[in-house]
Design an enzyme around this catalytic site. Structure first.
Site: not given
Ligand code: DX5
Ligand code: ZN
Length: 216
Positions: A35, A68, A175
């Protein structure tokens, strides 16, 4: 359809990153989810190229990179150079999705487009036949550990339907807030890859939690 678990390194212990990556190497997770956050597109900053490098060196697994960041076209080639097997950018983050797709593909990686929870799946339509994967966000992007938004299940089913004619090989990944409790609903709706951050890294036995999700 295949089932793939992509543990998100965002929830790993960055003081022992190599140890956590080795644990994943030894697990049934096929992908590693990375990420990248810029503090502009999302209200958080994670990490970039210098952290990706040791992960790439420590693991032969498929590197699934979730950008992101705003204006991803400026950086996508460098993310491929840094070892990404798949680069996913946000549809909401760029004025030029076509350019992002072409640059990623030319650099030699698979192409993904992600949408935030409020973005309608119809916005994906014109790009579906040109990409390998859609990443459906089931939380607001920015942080791990949030609660799963159930309307994502219908979005997955809707995209799977749209893809029947436009791109039967399209992969769907989801996700945010995923664990062995909701994995099955998502696989059944047509998802093939599930990202899991806290469910894996906060589990007492992360490798077992990955198996539980695969068998959900
Ligand atoms: C959030 C990220 C995710 C995050 C998911 O913006 O894109 O990939 O790490 O984490 P969990 O599984 O804890 O929701
Ligand atoms: Zn992610």
């Amino acid at each position: 359809m295949q089932r793939i678990i992509a543990p998100s390194v965002l929830s790993a212990d960055f003081g022992h990153l190599e140890r956590d990556i080795r644990m994943l190497n030894d697990s049934r997770a096929e992908w590693i989810h990375i990420d990248v956050m810029d503090g502009v597109f999302v209200p958080n900053i994670s990490f970039g190229f210098p952290v990706m490098k040791p992960i790439r060196q420590a693991s032969p697994k498929f590197m699934d990179v979730h950008l992101m960041i705003i204006d991803p076209e400026k950086y996508v080639e460098r993310f491929v150079e840094a070892g990404s097997d798949l680069v996913t950018f946000h549809l909401e983050a760029t004025k030029d999705p076509r350019k992002c797709i072409d640059l990623i593909r030319k650099a030699g990686a698979k192409v993904g487009i992600s949408i935030k929870p409020a973005t309608p799946i119809e916005d994906l339509k014109e790009w579906l036949s040109d990409i390998d994967l859609v990443l459906v966000m089931s939380v607001e992007p920015g942080f791990g550990g949030q609660s799963f938004m159930p309307h994502s299940i219908e979005k997955v089913a809707g995209i799977r339907k749209m893809a029947e004619t436009l791109n039967p090989n399209l992969m769907i990944e989801v996700d945010g807030g995923i664990s062995s409790k909701n994995a099955r609903l998502l696989f059944d709706a047509g998802a093939e890859a599930l990202v899991a951050g806290s469910a894996v890294f906060k589990a007492e036995d992360p490798k077992q939690e990955i198996i539980n999700m695969l068998n959900a």
